[in-house]
Design a protein around this motif. Structure first.
Motif, PDB file in Angstrom:
ATOM      1  N   PRO A 303      10.943  -1.079  -3.862  1.00 27.94           N
ATOM      2  CA  PRO A 303       9.951   0.009  -3.864  1.00 27.94           C
ATOM      3  C   PRO A 303       9.940   1.136  -4.619  1.00 27.94           C
ATOM      4  O   PRO A 303      11.027   1.499  -4.833  1.00 27.94           O
ATOM      5  CB  PRO A 303       9.616   0.286  -2.484  1.00 27.94           C
ATOM      6  CG  PRO A 303      10.388  -0.742  -1.590  1.00 27.94           C
ATOM      7  CD  PRO A 303      11.643  -1.313  -2.435  1.00 27.94           C
ATOM      8  N   SER A 304       8.780   1.600  -5.203  1.00 27.56           N
ATOM      9  CA  SER A 304       8.934   2.952  -6.162  1.00 27.56           C
ATOM     10  C   SER A 304       9.219   4.277  -5.171  1.00 27.56           C
ATOM     11  O   SER A 304       9.007   4.101  -3.893  1.00 27.56           O
ATOM     12  CB  SER A 304       7.806   3.103  -7.105  1.00 27.56           C
ATOM     13  OG  SER A 304       6.425   3.255  -6.275  1.00 27.56           O
ATOM     14  N   ASP A 307       5.843   4.992  -3.858  1.00 28.63           N
ATOM     15  CA  ASP A 307       5.624   4.444  -2.574  1.00 28.63           C
ATOM     16  C   ASP A 307       6.066   4.915  -1.451  1.00 28.63           C
ATOM     17  O   ASP A 307       5.056   5.023  -0.375  1.00 28.63           O
ATOM     18  CB  ASP A 307       6.384   2.913  -2.549  1.00 28.63           C
ATOM     19  CG  ASP A 307       5.632   1.865  -3.505  1.00 28.63           C
ATOM     20  OD1 ASP A 307       4.367   2.159  -3.801  1.00 28.63           O
ATOM     21  OD2 ASP A 307       6.327   1.101  -3.939  1.00 28.63           O
ATOM     22  N   ASN A 310       3.794   8.342  -0.915  1.00 32.60           N
ATOM     23  CA  ASN A 310       2.542   8.198  -0.554  1.00 32.60           C
ATOM     24  C   ASN A 310       2.598   7.757   1.045  1.00 32.60           C
ATOM     25  O   ASN A 310       1.082   7.877   1.732  1.00 32.60           O
ATOM     26  CB  ASN A 310       1.963   6.923  -1.225  1.00 32.60           C
ATOM     27  CG  ASN A 310       1.587   7.107  -2.673  1.00 32.60           C
ATOM     28  OD1 ASN A 310       1.463   8.222  -3.171  1.00 32.60           O
ATOM     29  ND2 ASN A 310       1.436   6.288  -3.517  1.00 32.60           N
ATOM     30  N   PHE A 440       3.974  -1.508   2.081  1.00 30.95           N
ATOM     31  CA  PHE A 440       4.357  -1.539   0.536  1.00 30.95           C
ATOM     32  C   PHE A 440       5.894  -2.246   0.734  1.00 30.95           C
ATOM     33  O   PHE A 440       6.282  -2.947  -0.588  1.00 30.95           O
ATOM     34  CB  PHE A 440       4.444  -0.407   0.121  1.00 30.95           C
ATOM     35  CG  PHE A 440       5.528   0.646   0.333  1.00 30.95           C
ATOM     36  CD1 PHE A 440       6.878   0.716  -0.148  1.00 30.95           C
ATOM     37  CD2 PHE A 440       5.137   1.520   1.623  1.00 30.95           C
ATOM     38  CE1 PHE A 440       7.841   1.566   0.329  1.00 30.95           C
ATOM     39  CE2 PHE A 440       6.108   2.470   2.068  1.00 30.95           C
ATOM     40  CZ  PHE A 440       7.437   2.543   1.502  1.00 30.95           C
TER      41      PHE A 440
END
Length: 475
Positions: A303-304, A307, A310, A440
């Motif tokens: 995951p970034s 992510d 957010n 996510f």
């Protein structure tokens, strides 16, 4: 539970005045001995970042300060807990989580099995029950001064008990009623940074190197509301919603410790919670135990950072290096069927590192681990003796909390770049049950690989083409 804890609680209360007097000897020394704003020879303050940006740290992770301040400082905040005889565990958590009962249960359990047990009392309780008052906190400066003295008292008590435990020459466990990082949950981020900088401390060292494990007992206000009460603690005043918020802040304060375990309130009740705690401590001290284990999931990508942002999820990120020495623990001919040893280096984004050793043995099909912290020199020695038939594993680890779950994602850098594995610390009742994870993360899951040796670090470390994992996601 209240009856079981009554005797230890009474004993702790009786000893409170003595402990307070002992600590007052430390805290009442001349101002120069505990000067938090000592000046260097050129007249500049020694605490905090230099005028040129960045700090200089010594080998134990502590900020370098002028000699006069080094001589005056009697505390050892980043002292590595690398004893072969003494293990130090923090019991923390929100109000009415069961700490008092847990201390009594663990003491009895460990003493029955031949361990010496020492308990470092909660420094804040000593202060609040011996004259300190909330009314004394008139400003943020008062909170800062209190938190600094509180941390010094906590460190003094822990180091005192550790030293005495070492002198017994027997295997011992020091149970700490809260630890150095708890203060972070009781003050603003700016105040907390001042608490550290004014003493020349850094967060990674006082969190990761001082304690073998952190055991978080979730407040009864989260999942066992009918049992939440303040009647058994005169210093407790939080309403249930405040207790839940404090519990969450305490979890975040310790987020990133390599052995941070959260014990939730479940259908198994309080006795189930205590059973899980005792099982975890059994594993930590090398006794057979069953129950809690990590579930593992193969991901097709990492995951970034966006992510997590957010989703409003704070994270702690580390680089991890893991090495399997040839004979660092006299486990000649070790293998994954009989046992093995590994050492690891774990560094935060500023490069401040902690070091550890894990000895694993397999008895009657059951895995038993013994962990201890290492100094940087001990780690370097083990690394110089690395098994040439195995890779040195390097990963990037991202830790976060999701509800009542403790989670981290391991992304391999070498030897299998971008192999990503998700680890979820799970209670026995969650084994095999579908977990609700952030959306996510869920969309990246390829399959569950719990119990699959192909994805164990020990298996992946083998410098043998046959150990290459059959699936490594989409990359």
């Amino acid at each position: 539970a209240a009856a079981a804890a009554a005797a230890p609680a009474a004993a702790a209360g009786a000893a409170g005045a003595f402990v307070a007097l002992l600590v007052s000897r430390l805290l009442s020394k001349p101002r120069r001995l505990l000067d938090l704003t000592a000046e260097s020879s050129d007249g500049r303050h020694s605490h905090g970042p230099s005028a040129h940006g960045g700090n200089s740290y010594n080998e134990s992770g502590r900020l370098k300060v002028p000699r006069v301040m080094q001589q005056a400082q009697p505390l050892s905040p980043s002292k590595v807990q690398n004893s072969e005889l003494v293990q130090k565990f923090v019991l923390t958590g929100g109000p009415c989580g069961g700490k008092t009962t847990a201390l009594a249960r663990l003491r009895q359990f460990l003493e029955d099995r031949g361990f010496r047990v020492f308990i470092a009392p909660e420094a804040a309780t000593i202060l609040w029950t011996n004259g300190m008052s909330v009314a004394d906190m008139k400003s943020e400066a008062d909170v800062l001064a209190f938190q600094i003295r509180l941390m010094q008292m906590q460190i003094f008590l822990e180091d005192c008990f550790c030293s005495l435990a070492e002198r017994t020459g027997k295997k011992s466990v020091l149970l700490c009623d809260r630890g150095t990082m708890d203060g972070k949950a009781y003050c603003t981020p700016d105040t907390w940074q001042s608490v550290l900088s004014k003493q020349g401390f850094n967060e990674t060292a006082i969190r990761d190197s001082r304690y073998n494990a952190v055991l978080h007992l979730t407040t009864a206000a989260n999942g066992a509301e009918q049992f939440y009460t303040s009647e058994n603690n005169i210093t407790r005043s939080e309403m249930p919603e405040d207790a839940r918020a404090l519990d969450e802040r305490l979890q975040l304060a310790w987020l990133g410790h390599p052995r941070h375990t959260v014990f939730i309130n479940s259908k198994a009740g309080f006795e189930g919670k205590m059973a899980s705690l005792i099982a975890e401590v059994s594993r930590l001290v090398g006794l057979p135990a069953t129950g809690r284990k990590a579930r593992k999931f193969l991901l097709n990508d990492m995951p970034s950072e966006q992510d997590f942002t957010n989703a409003g999820l704070p994270t702690e990120t580390f680089t991890v290096e893991k090495c399997y020495p040839l004979d660092v623990s006299a486990l000649v001919g070790a293998d994954d069927d009989g046992g093995y040893t590994y050492v690891r280096r774990r560094a935060n984004q500023e490069g401040i590192a902690s070091y550890g050793e894990t000895r694993v043995r397999i008895e009657n099909g059951q895995t038993i681990e013994f962990k201890r912290m290492l100094t940087d020199r001990e780690y370097a020695l083990a690394l110089s003796n690395a098994d040439p038939s195995r890779h040195i594993m390097r990963t990037k680890r991202t830790n976060f909390n999701w509800g009542k779950l403790t989670v981290y994602i391991e992304r391999y850098v070498t030897p299998y770049p971008n192999l990503c594995i998700l680890f979820v610390q799970a209670e026995p009742q969650l084994i095999g049950v579908e977990l609700k994870l952030p959306s996510f993360v869920e969309k990246l899951i390829v399959e569950e690989v719990t119990g699959n040796k192909e994805y164990s670090a020990y298996h992946l470390s083998r410098a043998d083409p046959s150990t290459v994992p059959s699936r490594r996601g989409s990359r």
